[in-house]
Design an enzyme around this catalytic site. Structure first.
Site, PDB file in Angstrom:
ATOM      1  N   LYS A 203       5.989  -0.994   3.464  1.00 13.39           N
ATOM      2  CA  LYS A 203       6.220  -2.097   2.530  1.00 13.39           C
ATOM      3  C   LYS A 203       6.150  -3.406   3.307  1.00 13.39           C
ATOM      4  O   LYS A 203       6.912  -3.619   4.258  1.00 13.39           O
ATOM      5  CB  LYS A 203       7.584  -1.937   1.865  1.00 13.39           C
ATOM      6  CG  LYS A 203       7.958  -3.143   1.013  1.00 13.39           C
ATOM      7  CD  LYS A 203       9.202  -2.876   0.204  1.00 13.39           C
ATOM      8  CE  LYS A 203       9.639  -4.117  -0.533  1.00 13.39           C
ATOM      9  NZ  LYS A 203      10.842  -3.893  -1.332  1.00 13.39           N
ATOM     10  N   GLU A 243       5.876   3.642  11.022  1.00  9.67           N
ATOM     11  CA  GLU A 243       6.959   3.592  10.022  1.00  9.67           C
ATOM     12  C   GLU A 243       6.880   4.789   9.078  1.00  9.67           C
ATOM     13  O   GLU A 243       7.879   5.435   8.779  1.00  9.67           O
ATOM     14  CB  GLU A 243       6.794   2.348   9.142  1.00  9.67           C
ATOM     15  CG  GLU A 243       7.556   1.129   9.546  1.00  9.67           C
ATOM     16  CD  GLU A 243       9.027   1.205   9.205  1.00  9.67           C
ATOM     17  OE1 GLU A 243       9.484   2.222   8.661  1.00  9.67           O
ATOM     18  OE2 GLU A 243       9.719   0.232   9.507  1.00  9.67           O
ATOM     19  N   LYS A 258       2.795  -0.599  -0.195  1.00  7.24           N
ATOM     20  CA  LYS A 258       3.119  -1.671  -1.128  1.00  7.24           C
ATOM     21  C   LYS A 258       2.989  -3.027  -0.462  1.00  7.24           C
ATOM     22  O   LYS A 258       3.508  -3.175   0.641  1.00  7.24           O
ATOM     23  CB  LYS A 258       4.552  -1.445  -1.594  1.00  7.24           C
ATOM     24  CG  LYS A 258       5.101  -2.534  -2.461  1.00  7.24           C
ATOM     25  CD  LYS A 258       6.540  -2.261  -2.748  1.00  7.24           C
ATOM     26  CE  LYS A 258       7.108  -3.471  -3.475  1.00  7.24           C
ATOM     27  NZ  LYS A 258       8.518  -3.441  -3.578  1.00  7.24           N
ATOM     28  N   SER A 284       4.217  -6.787  -8.855  1.00  9.20           N
ATOM     29  CA  SER A 284       4.320  -7.819  -9.889  1.00  9.20           C
ATOM     30  C   SER A 284       3.298  -8.943  -9.708  1.00  9.20           C
ATOM     31  O   SER A 284       2.682  -9.386 -10.679  1.00  9.20           O
ATOM     32  CB  SER A 284       5.742  -8.386  -9.909  1.00  9.20           C
ATOM     33  OG  SER A 284       6.076  -8.940  -8.645  1.00  9.20           O
ATOM     34  N   TYR A 323       3.005  -1.997 -13.715  1.00  3.63           N
ATOM     35  CA  TYR A 323       3.520  -2.574 -14.959  1.00  3.63           C
ATOM     36  C   TYR A 323       2.537  -2.312 -16.098  1.00  3.63           C
ATOM     37  O   TYR A 323       2.881  -2.470 -17.262  1.00  3.63           O
ATOM     38  CB  TYR A 323       3.750  -4.082 -14.792  1.00  3.63           C
ATOM     39  CG  TYR A 323       4.773  -4.359 -13.716  1.00  3.63           C
ATOM     40  CD1 TYR A 323       6.124  -4.362 -14.025  1.00  3.63           C
ATOM     41  CD2 TYR A 323       4.402  -4.551 -12.386  1.00  3.63           C
ATOM     42  CE1 TYR A 323       7.080  -4.560 -13.046  1.00  3.63           C
ATOM     43  CE2 TYR A 323       5.348  -4.752 -11.392  1.00  3.63           C
ATOM     44  CZ  TYR A 323       6.678  -4.754 -11.729  1.00  3.63           C
ATOM     45  OH  TYR A 323       7.620  -4.936 -10.753  1.00  3.63           O
TER      46      TYR A 323
END
Ligand code: PBG
Length: 337
Positions: A203, A243, A258, A284, A323
Site C-alpha cells: 500500500k 513487504e 493499492k 477513491s 466503488y
C-alpha cells in the site's frame, strides 16, 4: 523474439481477421472479468452524517439501517463480497481509538445484519485506526511518532471484535510492521483459525486516497501531516515485494496492491513473484477522476470503468475492490464484453 516463433507475414497473415466480429473477439479474449471477482467498497456511516461525499460523486455512505437494501442491490447484480469502512461521528473519535473495540460499533452491527440477510455474502472489514482516531492516523500517536507495537496489539483486538461479529475476512490497511502476525496469533488463540486475512501488503503513500479521507472525515484531521512513515514510497518496488513476502510469511491468505492503476507494474510483479491470491484496490481517487471526467463530458463511464477493471485483471489481479462494483456487475449481467 523467440527463435522458433512463427509470426507469419503480411499479406497471408492479417491480425485484424480475429478482430472483425464480437464473437471472434470474444473467442480470442485473453482476460475475463466476472462479478464474482468484484468486491464492493461500502461506507457504513453514523446515522447523523450525510449520505453524500462531495469529492466522491456517485458514492453514498449508508447508515446501518440502509445497508441491507443497498447491499441487496449489489447482491442481485452478482456481487458476492463487500468491504466495509466505518464513518464515525467525531464524538466517537479519540486519541486512543477505543471505539474500535466496541462490539456494538458500526461494523459489528452492520456485519451481524448482513450475515443474517445474505448468508453467502463475503464480509471483509478494513482494520485500521484512521476511522477511529481524532488525528486521522492509522495508528496510535505519541508526539510525532506513529507507534508500531502498541498499535498492532490494539489492531489484533479490533480484528477479534470483527471476527466475533461474523466478519469473514480481516483486512488490515495500516501498513505497520508485524500486524498480520499479531492478528493471526490472536484470532487463532480465540478459535478463529478459519477467519481469512486479506493484507494491504503493498500500500503506497498515495494522493489518490483524498476522497476516501473526505468520506471518513480524516483528511482535515491529518492536515499537512502524511502517512509516509508507514505507507510505501511510490518510487519503490523491491520494497513492496519484500513487504508482501513478509505478510505472506506472517499468515496473510490474500494480499493487496493499492492503488491499482498507477501501480499495475507492482501488481504484476507481486503476482508473478508469489503466485498467491492477489487483490487490486481501485481506490477513491481513481474512481473520482473517472467520474469527474464523465461529468465534464470527456469520458464514457461504462467504458472507462470496465477498461480500468480489465486492466487490473490483465496485470494479474484475482479480485478487485472498487466503488464501481455494482455498476460493473450490472453491465456484466447484461453481457458487456
Ligand atoms: C486507511 C485506508 C485508506 C484507504 C483504505 N483504507 C486511506 C489511507 O490510507 O489514508 C483508501 C481507500 C480509497 O482511497 O478508496 N485505513
Amino acid at each position: 523474439m523467440p527463435k522458433n516463433l512463427v509470426l507469419g507475414q503480411f499479406p497471408e497473415t492479417r491480425m485484424r481477421r480475429t478482430r472483425q466480429f464480437d464473437w471472434s473477439r470474444s473467442l480470442v479474449a485473453e482476460t475475463h472479468l466476472s462479478s464474482r471477482e468484484l468486491i464492493w467498497s461500502v461506507f457504513v456511516r453514523d446515522g447523523t452524517l450525510p449520505h453524500e461525499v462531495p469529492t466522491l460523486p456517485g458514492v453514498k455512505r449508508y447508515a446501518v439501517d440502509e445497508i441491507i437494501d443497498s447491499v441487496g442491490e449489489a447482491y442481485d447484480a452478482g456481487v458476492r463480497a463487500v468491504a466495509l469502512f466505518p464513518v464515525l461521528n467525531d464524538e466517537k473519535k479519540s486519541d486512543d481509538a477505543l471505539e474500535c473495540l466496541n462490539p456494538e460499533g458500526l461494523i459489528p452491527e452492520a456485519a451481524r445484519r448482513l450475515k443474517k440477510a445474505f448468508p453467502d455474502l463475503g464480509l471483509i472489514s478494513d482494520v485500521a485506526l484512521d476511522s477511529y482516531t481524532s488525528h486521522g492516523h492509522d495508528g496510535l500517536v505519541k508526539g510525532d511518532e506513529v507507534l508500531n507495537d502498541e498499535t498492532i496489539n490494539l489492531l489484533a483486538k479490533h480484528a477479534l471484535v470483527h471476527a466475533d461479529a461474523g466478519i469473514d475476512v480481516i483486512s488490515p490497511s495500516d501498513m505497520l510492521d508485524g500486524r498480520i502476525g499479531a492478528i493471526r496469533t490472536l484470532l487463532d488463540q480465540k478459535g478463529y483459525h478459519n477467519t481469512l486475512i486479506l493484507s494491504y501488503a503493498a500500500k503506497y503513500a498515495s494522493c489518490l486516497y483524498g476522497p476516501f479521507r473526505d468520506a471518513l472525515g480524516s483528511r482535515k484531521k491529518l492536515g499537512a501531516k502524511h502517512k509516509k512513515s508507514y505507507q510505501l514510497d511510490p518510487r519503490n518496488v523491491n520494497e513492496a515485494i519484500r513487504e508482501t513476502g513478509l505478510d505472506i510469511q506472517e499468515g496473510a491468505d490474500m494480499v493487496m496492491v493499492k492503488p491499482a492503476l498507477l501501480y499495475l507494474d507492482v501488481l504484476a510483479k507481486v503476482k508473478e513473484t508469489f503466485k498467491v491470491p492477489t487483490c487490486a484496490f481501485h481506490v477513491s481517487g481513481e474512481y473520482a477522476m473517472l467520474k469527474n471526467a464523465v461529468h465534464a463530458g470527456w469520458l464514457n463511464y461504462e467504458q472507462g470503468l470496465m477498461e480500468m477493471l480489465i486492466a487490473c485483471k490483465r496485470a494479474g489481479a484475482d479480485a478487485i475492490i472498487t466503488y464501481g462494483a455494482v455498476d460493473a456487475a450490472k453491465l456484466l449481467k447484461d453481457g458487456y464484453e
